[in-house]
Design a protein around this motif. Structure first.
Motif, PDB file in Angstrom:
ATOM      1  N   GLY A 353       0.806  -1.216   0.000  1.00  0.00           N
ATOM      2  CA  GLY A 353       0.000   0.000   0.000  1.00  0.00           C
ATOM      3  C   GLY A 353       0.834   1.258   0.000  1.00  0.00           C
ATOM      4  O   GLY A 353       2.067   1.211  -0.054  1.00  0.00           O
ATOM      5  N   ARG A 354       0.152   2.390   0.091  1.00  0.00           N
ATOM      6  CA  ARG A 354       0.832   3.683   0.041  1.00  0.00           C
ATOM      7  C   ARG A 354       1.821   3.862   1.195  1.00  0.00           C
ATOM      8  O   ARG A 354       2.908   4.414   1.008  1.00  0.00           O
ATOM      9  CB  ARG A 354      -0.202   4.813   0.050  1.00  0.00           C
ATOM     10  N   ASN A 355       1.446   3.437   2.396  1.00  0.00           N
ATOM     11  CA  ASN A 355       2.345   3.610   3.539  1.00  0.00           C
ATOM     12  C   ASN A 355       3.636   2.816   3.356  1.00  0.00           C
ATOM     13  O   ASN A 355       4.732   3.310   3.633  1.00  0.00           O
ATOM     14  CB  ASN A 355       1.647   3.191   4.831  1.00  0.00           C
ATOM     15  N   ALA A 356       3.503   1.581   2.889  1.00  0.00           N
ATOM     16  CA  ALA A 356       4.696   0.761   2.649  1.00  0.00           C
ATOM     17  C   ALA A 356       5.554   1.375   1.543  1.00  0.00           C
ATOM     18  O   ALA A 356       6.792   1.376   1.631  1.00  0.00           O
ATOM     19  CB  ALA A 356       4.296  -0.667   2.276  1.00  0.00           C
ATOM     20  N   PHE A 357       4.887   1.894   0.514  1.00  0.00           N
ATOM     21  CA  PHE A 357       5.620   2.511  -0.594  1.00  0.00           C
ATOM     22  C   PHE A 357       6.368   3.753  -0.107  1.00  0.00           C
ATOM     23  O   PHE A 357       7.536   3.965  -0.447  1.00  0.00           O
ATOM     24  CB  PHE A 357       4.652   2.863  -1.714  1.00  0.00           C
ATOM     25  N   ARG A 358       5.712   4.570   0.714  1.00  0.00           N
ATOM     26  CA  ARG A 358       6.369   5.773   1.218  1.00  0.00           C
ATOM     27  C   ARG A 358       7.537   5.410   2.140  1.00  0.00           C
ATOM     28  O   ARG A 358       8.583   6.070   2.130  1.00  0.00           O
ATOM     29  CB  ARG A 358       5.365   6.663   1.959  1.00  0.00           C
ATOM     30  N   THR A 359       7.362   4.354   2.943  1.00  0.00           N
ATOM     31  CA  THR A 359       8.458   3.891   3.799  1.00  0.00           C
ATOM     32  C   THR A 359       9.653   3.453   2.967  1.00  0.00           C
ATOM     33  O   THR A 359      10.813   3.761   3.281  1.00  0.00           O
ATOM     34  CB  THR A 359       7.988   2.728   4.683  1.00  0.00           C
ATOM     35  N   GLU A 363      13.576   4.960   2.824  1.00  0.00           N
ATOM     36  CA  GLU A 363      14.785   4.136   2.913  1.00  0.00           C
ATOM     37  C   GLU A 363      15.718   4.386   1.747  1.00  0.00           C
ATOM     38  O   GLU A 363      16.941   4.283   1.882  1.00  0.00           O
ATOM     39  CB  GLU A 363      14.401   2.651   2.954  1.00  0.00           C
ATOM     40  N   LEU A 364      15.145   4.730   0.604  1.00  0.00           N
ATOM     41  CA  LEU A 364      15.955   4.992  -0.587  1.00  0.00           C
ATOM     42  C   LEU A 364      16.418   6.442  -0.660  1.00  0.00           C
ATOM     43  O   LEU A 364      17.113   6.826  -1.603  1.00  0.00           O
ATOM     44  CB  LEU A 364      15.152   4.639  -1.848  1.00  0.00           C
ATOM     45  N   GLY A 365      16.017   7.258   0.324  1.00  0.00           N
ATOM     46  CA  GLY A 365      16.455   8.653   0.359  1.00  0.00           C
ATOM     47  C   GLY A 365      15.478   9.640  -0.230  1.00  0.00           C
ATOM     48  O   GLY A 365      15.774  10.824  -0.328  1.00  0.00           O
ATOM     49  N   TYR A 366      14.278   9.198  -0.601  1.00  0.00           N
ATOM     50  CA  TYR A 366      13.267  10.099  -1.160  1.00  0.00           C
ATOM     51  C   TYR A 366      12.208  10.373  -0.100  1.00  0.00           C
ATOM     52  O   TYR A 366      11.142   9.764  -0.094  1.00  0.00           O
ATOM     53  CB  TYR A 366      12.600   9.471  -2.388  1.00  0.00           C
ATOM     54  N   ASP A 367      12.503  11.279   0.822  1.00  0.00           N
ATOM     55  CA  ASP A 367      11.555  11.542   1.903  1.00  0.00           C
ATOM     56  C   ASP A 367      10.859  12.882   1.779  1.00  0.00           C
ATOM     57  O   ASP A 367      10.130  13.304   2.672  1.00  0.00           O
ATOM     58  CB  ASP A 367      12.255  11.456   3.264  1.00  0.00           C
ATOM     59  N   ASP A 368      11.068  13.580   0.673  1.00  0.00           N
ATOM     60  CA  ASP A 368      10.444  14.899   0.558  1.00  0.00           C
ATOM     61  C   ASP A 368       9.909  15.174  -0.849  1.00  0.00           C
ATOM     62  O   ASP A 368       9.845  16.316  -1.276  1.00  0.00           O
ATOM     63  CB  ASP A 368      11.450  15.994   0.939  1.00  0.00           C
ATOM     64  N   ILE A 369       9.502  14.131  -1.565  1.00  0.00           N
ATOM     65  CA  ILE A 369       8.982  14.370  -2.906  1.00  0.00           C
ATOM     66  C   ILE A 369       7.572  14.944  -2.812  1.00  0.00           C
ATOM     67  O   ILE A 369       6.851  14.702  -1.846  1.00  0.00           O
ATOM     68  CB  ILE A 369       8.998  13.093  -3.770  1.00  0.00           C
ATOM     69  N   GLY A 370       7.181  15.712  -3.811  1.00  0.00           N
ATOM     70  CA  GLY A 370       5.868  16.334  -3.828  1.00  0.00           C
ATOM     71  C   GLY A 370       4.747  15.316  -3.952  1.00  0.00           C
ATOM     72  O   GLY A 370       4.956  14.176  -4.395  1.00  0.00           O
ATOM     73  N   ASP A 371       3.544  15.734  -3.572  1.00  0.00           N
ATOM     74  CA  ASP A 371       2.402  14.821  -3.582  1.00  0.00           C
ATOM     75  C   ASP A 371       2.081  14.344  -4.984  1.00  0.00           C
ATOM     76  O   ASP A 371       1.762  13.168  -5.199  1.00  0.00           O
ATOM     77  CB  ASP A 371       1.179  15.504  -2.959  1.00  0.00           C
ATOM     78  N   ASN A 372       2.167  15.246  -5.970  1.00  0.00           N
ATOM     79  CA  ASN A 372       1.864  14.848  -7.350  1.00  0.00           C
ATOM     80  C   ASN A 372       2.836  13.769  -7.836  1.00  0.00           C
ATOM     81  O   ASN A 372       2.431  12.781  -8.461  1.00  0.00           O
ATOM     82  CB  ASN A 372       1.918  16.055  -8.281  1.00  0.00           C
ATOM     83  N   ALA A 373       4.121  13.983  -7.542  1.00  0.00           N
ATOM     84  CA  ALA A 373       5.124  13.004  -7.962  1.00  0.00           C
ATOM     85  C   ALA A 373       4.914  11.682  -7.239  1.00  0.00           C
ATOM     86  O   ALA A 373       5.059  10.603  -7.830  1.00  0.00           O
ATOM     87  CB  ALA A 373       6.533  13.539  -7.694  1.00  0.00           C
ATOM     88  N   PHE A 374       4.554  11.743  -5.954  1.00  0.00           N
ATOM     89  CA  PHE A 374       4.321  10.516  -5.195  1.00  0.00           C
ATOM     90  C   PHE A 374       3.140   9.730  -5.764  1.00  0.00           C
ATOM     91  O   PHE A 374       3.223   8.516  -5.969  1.00  0.00           O
ATOM     92  CB  PHE A 374       4.065  10.837  -3.723  1.00  0.00           C
ATOM     93  N   GLN A 375       2.039  10.425  -6.025  1.00  0.00           N
ATOM     94  CA  GLN A 375       0.851   9.743  -6.536  1.00  0.00           C
ATOM     95  C   GLN A 375       1.125   9.122  -7.906  1.00  0.00           C
ATOM     96  O   GLN A 375       0.686   7.992  -8.193  1.00  0.00           O
ATOM     97  CB  GLN A 375      -0.325  10.729  -6.625  1.00  0.00           C
ATOM     98  N   ASP A 376       1.837   9.850  -8.757  1.00  0.00           N
ATOM     99  CA  ASP A 376       2.169   9.328 -10.082  1.00  0.00           C
ATOM    100  C   ASP A 376       3.056   8.092  -9.967  1.00  0.00           C
ATOM    101  O   ASP A 376       2.829   7.064 -10.618  1.00  0.00           O
ATOM    102  CB  ASP A 376       2.873  10.408 -10.896  1.00  0.00           C
ATOM    103  N   ALA A 377       4.080   8.193  -9.095  1.00  0.00           N
ATOM    104  CA  ALA A 377       5.005   7.071  -8.931  1.00  0.00           C
ATOM    105  C   ALA A 377       4.299   5.857  -8.322  1.00  0.00           C
ATOM    106  O   ALA A 377       4.567   4.715  -8.717  1.00  0.00           O
ATOM    107  CB  ALA A 377       6.186   7.486  -8.055  1.00  0.00           C
ATOM    108  N   PHE A 378       3.401   6.092  -7.366  1.00  0.00           N
ATOM    109  CA  PHE A 378       2.695   4.975  -6.735  1.00  0.00           C
ATOM    110  C   PHE A 378       1.804   4.247  -7.735  1.00  0.00           C
ATOM    111  O   PHE A 378       1.775   3.007  -7.763  1.00  0.00           O
ATOM    112  CB  PHE A 378       1.856   5.470  -5.555  1.00  0.00           C
ATOM    113  N   GLN A 379       1.100   4.995  -8.577  1.00  0.00           N
ATOM    114  CA  GLN A 379       0.249   4.354  -9.569  1.00  0.00           C
ATOM    115  C   GLN A 379       1.084   3.553 -10.565  1.00  0.00           C
ATOM    116  O   GLN A 379       0.726   2.425 -10.930  1.00  0.00           O
ATOM    117  CB  GLN A 379      -0.585   5.404 -10.307  1.00  0.00           C
TER     118      GLN A 379
END
Length: 533
Positions: A353-359, A363-379
Motif C-alpha cells: 500500500g501507500r504507507n509501505a511505498f512511502r516507507t 529508505e531509498l532517500g526520497y523523503d520529501d517528494i511532492g504529492d503529485n510526484a508521489f501519486q504518479d510514482a505509486f500508480q
C-alpha cells in the motif's frame, strides 16, 4: 526555513569568520550556476528550489544560486533561493560591470547571508582576444567592480577568470587590488581544466607568500575536469592553503564538468591522515542529493562514478566477494551507510500500500517528494507490480526519478498507442496534457519510435534535432523496465531527457517529452558574454 538535522550546523562559517578555524574547509556549491551551464542541463524554478533546499539541508556553506543578469528566469531563481535558504550563504555571480553587480544585489536582497561573486579574465589570452583590454584597464576594472559590490554587502568574492594561465606577477597584482578594494574571498579558477595538482598548489603558495593581506582572507579553488584532475587539483589547493572549495553534485558543469563535491568530501572524511581538514557536510545526504539532481536534470550518473555510481559498492570478482564476506574493510574503504545507502529487507509487490511505498522511498532517500510526484510514482509502481515478477530497488528509483522529473512539466504524458511490426505501416497515437489542455495526434513514421516522436512534434512544434536516442534496462530479465535517454539540440542549446517504463516505447515518449520540457526552460536563457568563471 530552518532545517533541523542532528549533524548539520544551524549557522555556517562565513568568509569573515573562516580564519577562526584554520582546518575548516568551506564547501561552495555551484550546481545551480556552473553545473546548470553544462550542455544539456537545465532546471526550472521549482527544481532549483528543490536542489537548494537539499544543499542547505546537507550542510553546504555557500550556494551559488545563479547568474542574475543571464535571464529573467535566472534572476527569479536567485531571488527565490535567497528567500528560502536560511543556513547557507547565497551567492550570485556577476561580471565586472556595475549593471551586473546591481542586478545580483537586487536578486540577493532577501538572503539571510548574501554574497556577490564578481569576476574578470586576467590571462593574456583572454585579455587580448575576449576582453580586448589592456592589463591596466583590467586592473582598474577589478578595483571598480569589487568596490561597487562592497556597497551592497561585506561578503564579496572575486575571481580572476583563467587564473591558472595568468602570468604570476599580474595575478598577484590583481589579487592584491581586489583585497584592498574589499574582497573577502579570492577564488583562483582553473577555468579550462589545464592545471596539474603541482601547478595549482604552487599558485596558492605563491599568492600566500607574495600578496599582502592574502593570509587574512579566504582563498578558494574552482577546478574543471577537462583532464580528469578537478578533484586532485582542488585537494592540492587545500593542502597549499585554500580554505574554500567550489564544486558541484555529481561533478556536473561545463564541458567535462567541475570538481565533484561528494568525491572531495569523502576523500577528506576517509583520509584524514592525508587531509587533516573538516567540513559540515552531512554525508548521509550525499546519495539523496545525487539522485535528486539526476532526476531533475536528466543527467544520469555513470555506473563506475566514484562514491555515487551504481557500481561504487558492487563486488563481482570472486576474490573480492570472498574478502567482503570475511570483513567488509577488505575491499570497502567507506561504508554504503556513510553516504546514505541503506540495506533493507522490505519486499515490495502488488499488494503493498501507500504507507509501505512511502516507507520504501524514505529508505531509498526520497523523503520529501511532492504529492503529485508521489501519486504518479505509486500508480506506476502498482502497474509495474502487476506485470513484473520481482521488483528491485532500482525499479523504484527509476520510477521516482521519472515522476519527480516531470512534476512541474508544462507538457505531460497521458497515453500512447502504437502500430508496429514487419507487416503494414508504423503509426503512433499519443495524448498529451499541454499547459493543462488535453490534446492528441496520430502520425506515421519509419518505425514506431519515429512515429511517436513525429506525433509529439505535431502537438509541440519545434526545430530541435535528435542527437542521441539510447535505451538500457534498469535491471536484468526480459521483464526489466526500460530507461531511455534523448538528447535534443536547437539553436546551439542542448537538452537531455530521460524516461522510464516497463514498455520501451512509452519510456521513449516520456524521455522525448522530458527533453522538450527542458528545451522550453533553456529557450529563456541568454548567455551573456564571458559567462564562465
Amino acid at each position: 526555513m530552518t532545517v533541523q538535522t542532528a549533524a548539520a550546523p544551524t549557522a555556517r562559517t562565513t568568509a569573515a569568520s573562516a580564519g577562526d578555524d584554520k582546518n575548516r574547509i568551506i564547501i561552495f556549491d555551484t550546481t545551480l550556476r556552473d553545473g546548470e551551464q553544462s550542455p544539456g542541463c537545465s532546471m526550472n524554478l521549482e527544481e532549483k528550489l528543490k536542489v537548494a533546499r537539499m544543499l542547505d539541508e546537507m550542510g553546504v556553506d555557500v550556494i551559488e544560486a545563479g547568474f542574475p543578469i543571464a535571464s529573467n528566469g535566472d534572476f527569479e531563481a536567485v531571488r527565490e533561493v535567497a528567500a528560502i535558504v536560511r543556513n547557507a550563504t547565497v551567492a550570485g555571480l556577476a561580471r565586472a560591470t556595475l549593471r551586473d553587480i546591481d542586478r545580483a544585489a537586487e536578486a540577493l536582497k532577501g538572503a539571510a547571508r548574501p554574497r556577490i561573486h564578481t569576476f574578470l579574465s586576467t590571462s593574456p589570452l583572454h585579455m587580448k582576444y575576449k576582453l580586448q583590454m589592456e592589463p591596466e584597464a583590467v586592473l582598474q576594472a577589478v578595483v571598480d567592480s569589487v568596490t561597487h559590490a562592497r556597497q551592497y554587502t561585506d561578503d564579496v568574492e572575486w575571481s580572476p577568470e583563467d587564473g591558472s594561465r595568468t602570468e604570476p606577477d599580474f595575478l598577484c597584482r590583481t589579487i592584491e587590488a581586489a583585497i584592498k578594494a574589499g574582497a573577502t574571498t579570492i577564488n583562483i579558477p582553473d577555468t579550462v581544466g589545464y592545471a596539474t595538482p603541482e601547478d595549482y598548489a604552487a599558485i596558492f603558495r605563491m599568492v600566500l607568500e607574495r600578496v599582502p593581506g592574502a593570509d587574512g582572507i579566504v582563498l578558494s579553488a574552482h577546478t574543471h575536469n577537462d583532464l580528469g584532475l578537478a578533484v586532485a587539483n582542488a585537494l592540492a589547493a587545500v593542502q597549499a592553503g585554500a580554505r574554500q572549495v567550489e564544486c558541484t553534485i555529481n561533478g556536473i558543469g561545463e564541458r567535462a564538468g567541475n570538481a565533484s563535491m561528494e568525491e572531495i568530501v569523502m576523500a577528506i572524511r576517509t583520509r584524514p591522515d592525508a587531509y587533516p581538514y573538516h567540513n559540515d557536510i552531512v554525508t548521509q545526504h550525499i546519495m539523496k542529493a545525487s539522485r535528486l539532481l539526476s532526476s531533475v536534470t536528466g543527467f544520469q550518473v555513470q555506473p563506475n562514478k566514484a562514491i555515487v555510481g551504481a557500481n561504487a559498492f558492487a563486488h563481482e570478482s570472486g576474490i573480492h566477494q570472498d574478502g567482503m564476506l570475511k570483513h567488509a574493510g577488505t575491499y570497502e574503504i567507506m561504508t554504503p551507510e556513510s553516504i546514505g545507502l541503506t540495506k533493507t529487507n522490505l519486499v515490495m509487490g502488488k499488494h503493498s500500500g501507500r504507507n509501505a511505498f512511502r516507507t520504501k522511498l524514505r529508505e531509498l532517500g526520497y523523503d520529501d517528494i511532492g504529492d503529485n510526484a508521489f501519486q504518479d510514482a505509486f500508480q506506476r509502481f502498482k502497474d509495474l507490480a502487476d506485470r513484473k515478477k520481482e521488483l528491485f530497488d532500482e525499479d523504484i528509483v527509476a520510477l521516482i526519478d521519472d515522476s519527480v522529473a516531470q512534476e512541474y512539466d508544462r507538457i505531460r504524458f497521458v497515453s500512447l498507442g502504437v502500430m508496429a511490426g514487419s507487416i503494414g505501416s508504423q503509426s503512433a497515437q499519443i495524448v498529451l496534457e499541454i499547459d493543462g489542455d488535453t490534446r492528441w495526434a496520430q502520425t506515421g513514421g519509419s518505425g514506431p519510435v519515429d512515429a511517436i516522436f513525429n506525433a509529439i512534434t505535431k502537438l509541440v512544434p519545434h526545430e530541435a534535432k535528435l542527437q542521441l536516442y539510447q535505451v538500457h534496462a534498469v535491471t536484468g530479465g526480459t521483464d526489466a523496465q526500460a530507461e531511455v535517454s534523448v538528447r535534443l539540440e536547437e539553436g546551439g542549446k542542448t537538452v537531455v531527457g530521460n524516461g522510464a517504463d516497463y514498455d520501451t516505447l512509452v519510456a521513449s515518449a516520456r524521455a522525448y517529452i522530458h527533453a522538450l520540457n527542458k528545451l522550453l526552460v533553456k529557450r529563456e536563457k541568454t548567455a551573456p558574454e564571458a559567462l564562465t568563471a
